[in-house]
Enzyme design. Structure first.
Site, PDB file in Angstrom:
ATOM      1  N   GLY A   1       5.018   1.179   4.593  1.00  0.00           N
ATOM      2  CA  GLY A   1       6.298   1.803   4.275  1.00  0.00           C
ATOM      3  C   GLY A   1       7.294   0.880   3.605  1.00  0.00           C
ATOM      4  O   GLY A   1       8.052   1.295   2.714  1.00  0.00           O
TER       5      GLY A   1
ATOM      6  N   GLU B   1      -6.883   4.980   8.130  1.00  0.00           N
ATOM      7  CA  GLU B   1      -6.660   6.390   7.813  1.00  0.00           C
ATOM      8  C   GLU B   1      -7.870   6.993   7.089  1.00  0.00           C
ATOM      9  O   GLU B   1      -8.218   8.155   7.299  1.00  0.00           O
ATOM     10  CB  GLU B   1      -5.387   6.530   6.966  1.00  0.00           C
ATOM     11  CG  GLU B   1      -4.132   6.200   7.767  1.00  0.00           C
ATOM     12  CD  GLU B   1      -2.947   5.794   6.907  1.00  0.00           C
ATOM     13  OE1 GLU B   1      -1.920   5.413   7.489  1.00  0.00           O
ATOM     14  OE2 GLU B   1      -3.048   5.839   5.660  1.00  0.00           O
TER      15      GLU B   1
ATOM     16  N   GLU C   1      -5.369  -4.839  10.744  1.00  0.00           N
ATOM     17  CA  GLU C   1      -4.332  -3.833  10.987  1.00  0.00           C
ATOM     18  C   GLU C   1      -4.514  -3.233  12.378  1.00  0.00           C
ATOM     19  O   GLU C   1      -5.403  -2.414  12.588  1.00  0.00           O
ATOM     20  CB  GLU C   1      -4.397  -2.727   9.928  1.00  0.00           C
ATOM     21  CG  GLU C   1      -5.819  -2.258   9.593  1.00  0.00           C
ATOM     22  CD  GLU C   1      -5.841  -0.950   8.832  1.00  0.00           C
ATOM     23  OE1 GLU C   1      -4.822  -0.609   8.241  1.00  0.00           O
ATOM     24  OE2 GLU C   1      -6.886  -0.287   8.852  1.00  0.00           O
TER      25      GLU C   1
ATOM     26  N   ASN D   1       0.870  -1.181   0.000  1.00  0.00           N
ATOM     27  CA  ASN D   1       0.000   0.000   0.000  1.00  0.00           C
ATOM     28  C   ASN D   1       0.905   1.229   0.000  1.00  0.00           C
ATOM     29  O   ASN D   1       1.479   1.588   1.022  1.00  0.00           O
ATOM     30  CB  ASN D   1      -0.905  -0.013   1.232  1.00  0.00           C
ATOM     31  CG  ASN D   1      -1.834   1.191   1.281  1.00  0.00           C
ATOM     32  OD1 ASN D   1      -1.982   1.904   0.296  1.00  0.00           O
ATOM     33  ND2 ASN D   1      -2.443   1.422   2.438  1.00  0.00           N
ATOM     34  N   TRP D   2       1.045   1.853  -1.186  1.00  0.00           N
ATOM     35  CA  TRP D   2       1.961   2.984  -1.302  1.00  0.00           C
ATOM     36  C   TRP D   2       1.442   4.236  -0.600  1.00  0.00           C
ATOM     37  O   TRP D   2       2.200   5.149  -0.333  1.00  0.00           O
ATOM     38  CB  TRP D   2       2.193   3.301  -2.790  1.00  0.00           C
ATOM     39  CG  TRP D   2       2.978   2.242  -3.516  1.00  0.00           C
ATOM     40  CD1 TRP D   2       3.416   1.061  -3.030  1.00  0.00           C
ATOM     41  CD2 TRP D   2       3.389   2.288  -4.886  1.00  0.00           C
ATOM     42  NE1 TRP D   2       4.087   0.342  -3.985  1.00  0.00           N
ATOM     43  CE2 TRP D   2       4.095   1.081  -5.147  1.00  0.00           C
ATOM     44  CE3 TRP D   2       3.238   3.203  -5.921  1.00  0.00           C
ATOM     45  CZ2 TRP D   2       4.638   0.778  -6.387  1.00  0.00           C
ATOM     46  CZ3 TRP D   2       3.787   2.913  -7.163  1.00  0.00           C
ATOM     47  CH2 TRP D   2       4.490   1.706  -7.396  1.00  0.00           C
ATOM     48  N   LYS D   3       0.147   4.296  -0.331  1.00  0.00           N
ATOM     49  CA  LYS D   3      -0.484   5.482   0.271  1.00  0.00           C
ATOM     50  C   LYS D   3      -0.209   6.707  -0.614  1.00  0.00           C
ATOM     51  O   LYS D   3      -0.140   6.598  -1.830  1.00  0.00           O
ATOM     52  CB  LYS D   3      -0.015   5.664   1.714  1.00  0.00           C
ATOM     53  CG  LYS D   3      -0.270   4.434   2.588  1.00  0.00           C
ATOM     54  CD  LYS D   3       0.004   4.669   4.037  1.00  0.00           C
ATOM     55  CE  LYS D   3      -0.283   3.397   4.834  1.00  0.00           C
ATOM     56  NZ  LYS D   3      -0.080   3.588   6.265  1.00  0.00           N
TER      57      LYS D   3
ATOM     58  N   HIS E   1      -9.470   1.270   5.197  1.00  0.00           N
ATOM     59  CA  HIS E   1      -8.221   1.528   5.905  1.00  0.00           C
ATOM     60  C   HIS E   1      -8.468   2.526   7.037  1.00  0.00           C
ATOM     61  O   HIS E   1      -9.272   3.450   6.916  1.00  0.00           O
ATOM     62  CB  HIS E   1      -7.170   2.079   4.930  1.00  0.00           C
ATOM     63  CG  HIS E   1      -5.771   2.021   5.478  1.00  0.00           C
ATOM     64  ND1 HIS E   1      -5.299   2.955   6.366  1.00  0.00           N
ATOM     65  CD2 HIS E   1      -4.758   1.130   5.265  1.00  0.00           C
ATOM     66  CE1 HIS E   1      -4.046   2.654   6.677  1.00  0.00           C
ATOM     67  NE2 HIS E   1      -3.696   1.553   6.022  1.00  0.00           N
TER      68      HIS E   1
ATOM     69  N   SER F   1       3.306  -2.532  10.439  1.00  0.00           N
ATOM     70  CA  SER F   1       4.774  -2.528  10.562  1.00  0.00           C
ATOM     71  C   SER F   1       5.363  -3.901  10.305  1.00  0.00           C
ATOM     72  O   SER F   1       6.284  -4.345  11.001  1.00  0.00           O
ATOM     73  CB  SER F   1       5.184  -2.017  11.954  1.00  0.00           C
ATOM     74  OG  SER F   1       4.803  -0.680  12.123  1.00  0.00           O
TER      75      SER F   1
ATOM     76  N   GLY G   1       2.741   2.291  10.989  1.00  0.00           N
ATOM     77  CA  GLY G   1       3.703   3.369  10.809  1.00  0.00           C
ATOM     78  C   GLY G   1       4.453   3.744  12.064  1.00  0.00           C
ATOM     79  O   GLY G   1       5.151   4.748  12.093  1.00  0.00           O
TER      80      GLY G   1
END
Length: 707
Positions: free
Chosen positions: A691, A553, A623, A466-468, A551, A669, A629
């Site tokens: 990440g 976020e 998650e 997931n590049w976000k 997600h 992570s 992160g």
């Protein structure tokens, strides 16, 4: 609202637990202080009213507000403090109670700063007559309480609840009714606890005495003198010669000496004679009718007062009415009630301190207060049928304020404690029974799932990136090209989720490779005037096969609700996309052991309504939000436990076979160093990587964890 990943960057579970402990210690201190402060004000609402009038006088607003309004403010203030204290103590309405506490204490702190700087009133009255604090002590107390209240308001959900939501409403109403009823009782009769110097059992003359060894006050006298048009001040030691003309003298207290508890009691007849000693040294009984302002006195019970006066005359007991009112007010009272008893003058503040009733009746014996009555509770004619030394009311009433307080508090708190124990017992029983049912179901489902796994009915292994909101178009294309070169014949399905602008270009780069393409989101509308949105159909047209939905976020920053996600899921499936659906709990939910409840609710709210056929195109990504992160990762055992629970939830809805074939990814992570341990767990079918998916080497290291 959910806590964001950034909020949790410096958080960890042990630290979180320490904050929970600190929050609860702080709220108990604030709660008990509020309860005590509100309680002592409710004991003596008239005393608090007098203090409010003192404040108004200091602001040059004396007499501006009517008596009924200052009295209502007194009762309302006590009810507010007491109720806030109860809410905090039992962890009810946590956000509202904690924020109101901060607002209240900010206001009180501002008032006490004014008191400390200008000293308009010597005692703030925050604890009534029960506890006297200097203005400096009061300011310090409020600053400390405000700091504690801010800690509580910062993390209100850390307060431990003592009651369920339904019982919380009951207790809050009970607290309000109790304190209002208690205040009404104290106003109608008399305060059940008397912390003033004129309490039952107090000898007034002894209370006025100054011990021989007591510290004496020190005074400074200054003489204002004039000579040749010049005015100058001199001390006693500097007193000038006779050529100076005397103008004025000023005396001020340099050092406060011993002040007796009773220092302002005096009785003067209408002729100006001081009869204080005569009254206090009288051997036997004396009746004192107390009315600070006779023009404001309640005249509904003048009949019983006259009967008591007639009884006193018959038995030879002195009877005086003490008031600060003038002749006109006294004459009006006499005309209205037919009063024949003598009237004497006494300071109004003293009279209001003696008894909280206008009028009220005092019975002295050898100068000692042995009985007090409100005008609503005067002794009847039947009770005064013999000399006082032969009657119960002629004996000093034994009063223990400590025991009285304990009785009242027990009467209030005992039902609440019993209710709390019953409530928590019921809640624990419900939780335990639910846990047993879930555990039994989980064992049955997992047993079926393990059997199916042995039969090779296994979930697909997936590593998804997931590049976000990272990489511009050129950088994204370059990363995709690099991945096609390093990822060859993996032992799992590889998916990369890119921003919308990358999708079409990256689709061309990875065409013919083993890598699948995913969007990071799609709209909850099929088409129309929704500027800036990208529909599921548009995503599909770029060549993408997957879309990431739910997600944390998106849930937090863009307020995506279960209903919105439900629409998105249905549109994605209708357009031939597979859905990677994200679920997971925040740090505070994990600390409260609610991770299973949260995950199940998020599934039920958005995807458990799907048909069995539609479910085949759903991938679950668990998650833990506190690990996204932050560099923190749930242990392999923690991850396996919740993954197994999620699989059992799927089995409850779609059956064991569908659960065994459902891919459940871990997202939080995950990196090359911990991926092998995580992926070795039977219920973890891969990872949703954040990440670490932005560098080809790091992402390949995780893919290779499947061996």
């Amino acid at each position: 609202m959910r806590k964001s990943a950034s909020d949790n960057k410096v958080s960890n579970i042990p630290l979180g637990r320490a904050w929970v402990g600190l929050c609860n210690v702080c709220r108990i201190i604030v709660a008990l202080t509020f309860i005590l402060s509100g309680f002592v004000k409710a004991i003596d609402p008239l005393g608090t009213q007098y203090k409010i009038e003192d404040y108004l006088g200091a602001l040059n607003m004396g007499g501006v507000l009517p008596d009924w309004l200052t009295l209502a403010t007194s009762v309302g203030l006590s009810a507010l403090e007491f109720t806030l204290g109860v809410l905090l103590l039992f962890g009810m309405m946590r956000k509202l109670a904690s924020r109101l506490s901060v607002v209240f204490l900010v206001g009180m702190t501002i008032v006490t700063i004014w008191l400390y700087l200008f000293d308009p009133i010597s005692d703030c009255g925050c604890f009534g007559d029960a506890v006297h604090l200097t203005n400096g002590q009061t300011l310090l107390k409020n600053i400390v309480l405000l700091a504690l209240a801010i800690i509580v308001a910062w993390r209100p959900n850390d307060m431990i609840k003592a009651l369920s939501k339904s019982n919380s409403v009951l207790v809050m109403n009970y607290a309000v009714i109790f304190i209002l009823a208690f205040a009404a009782y104290s106003m109608y009769l008399l305060p059940p606890f008397d912390f003033r110097p004129y309490h039952i059992g107090a000898n007034i003359e002894e209370g006025m005495a100054i011990p021989e060894d007591a510290e004496q006050p020190e005074f400074k006298t200054t003489f204002v003198m004039k000579k040749d048009g010049q005015t100058k001040e001199f001390t006693l030691e500097e007193y000038p010669d006779s050529t100076w003309e005397y103008v004025d003298t000023k005396t001020e207290i340099v050092k406060q000496g011993y002040v007796p508890p009773i220092h302002d009691f005096s009785i003067q007849t209408t002729d100006g004679d001081d009869i204080t000693e005569e009254v206090l040294q009288h051997e036997g009984y004396t009746f004192l009718l107390i009315s600070p302002y006779i023009e404001k006195a309640n005249d509904s019970n003048f009949g019983p007062i006259d009967q008591i006066y007639e009884y006193a005359k018959e038995q030879g007991y002195p009877f005086y009415c003490l008031t600060s009112s003038g002749e006109a007010a006294i004459s009006h009272w006499q005309d209205m009630t037919g009063a024949e008893y003598p009237f004497c003058a006494t300071d109004p503040v003293t009279l209001k301190t003696i008894i909280r009733s206008n009028p009220g009746l005092l019975l002295l014996h050898d100068g000692t207060i042995i009985q007090k009555w409100s005008h609503n509770d005067l002794p009847s004619e039947d009770e005064l049928n013999a000399p006082l030394d032969e009657l119960p009311i002629g004996k000093q009433r034994e009063v223990s304020d400590t025991m009285q307080i304990m009785k009242v508090l027990a009467w209030f708190f005992l039902p609440l404690i019993i209710l709390s124990i019953a409530d928590r017992t019921f809640a624990f029983t419900q939780w335990f029974m639910k846990k047993r049912r879930v555990t039994t179901l989980k064992k049955d489902h997992l047993s079926s799932i393990l059997t199916l796994k042995k039969e090779k009915k296994m979930a697909k292994k997936i590593v998804a990136g997931n590049w976000k909101m990272n990489k511009n178009l050129q950088e994204g294309v370059a990363l995709a090209k690099e991945l096609t070169e390093v990822v060859k014949n993996p032992n799992c399905e590889v998916v990369i989720g890119t921003p919308f602008i990358h999708l079409a270009s990256v689709a061309q780069v990875i065409e013919g490779s083993c890598i699948k393409l995913s969007a990071e989101n799609c709209a909850d509308k099929a088409s129309g005037a929704y500027t800036g949105e990208v529909s599921a159909e548009m995503v599909k047209s770029t060549g993408a096969e997957y879309v990431i939905l739910g997600h944390s976020e998106r849930r937090e920053y863009y307020h995506e609700t279960p209903e919105i996600l439900k629409e998105k899921v249905e549109l994605a499936l209708a357009n031939g996309l597979k859905v990677i659906f994200c679920i997971g709990e925040s740090l505070e939910e994990r600390e409260a052991n609610k991770q299973e409840e949260v995950c199940k609710a998020e599934l039920a709210g958005s995807v458990f309504h799907l048909t069995a056929e539609q479910w085949k195109n759903i991938v679950i990504a668990y998650e833990p939000i506190w690990a996204i992160g932050t560099g923190k990762t749930a242990t392999a055992d923690q991850a396996e436990e919740i993954h197994a629970y999620i699989r059992s939830c799927v089995a409850e809805v779609y059956g064991a076979e569908a659960a065994a074939e459902t891919t459940i990814l871990y997202g939080g992570s995950c990196k090359a160093s911990n991926a092998p341990e995580l992926f070795a767990k039977p219920d973890i079918d891969g990872g949703l990587i954040g990440g670490a998916s932005l560098k080809a080497a790091d992402f390949k290291g995780i893919i290779d964890a499947w061996g």
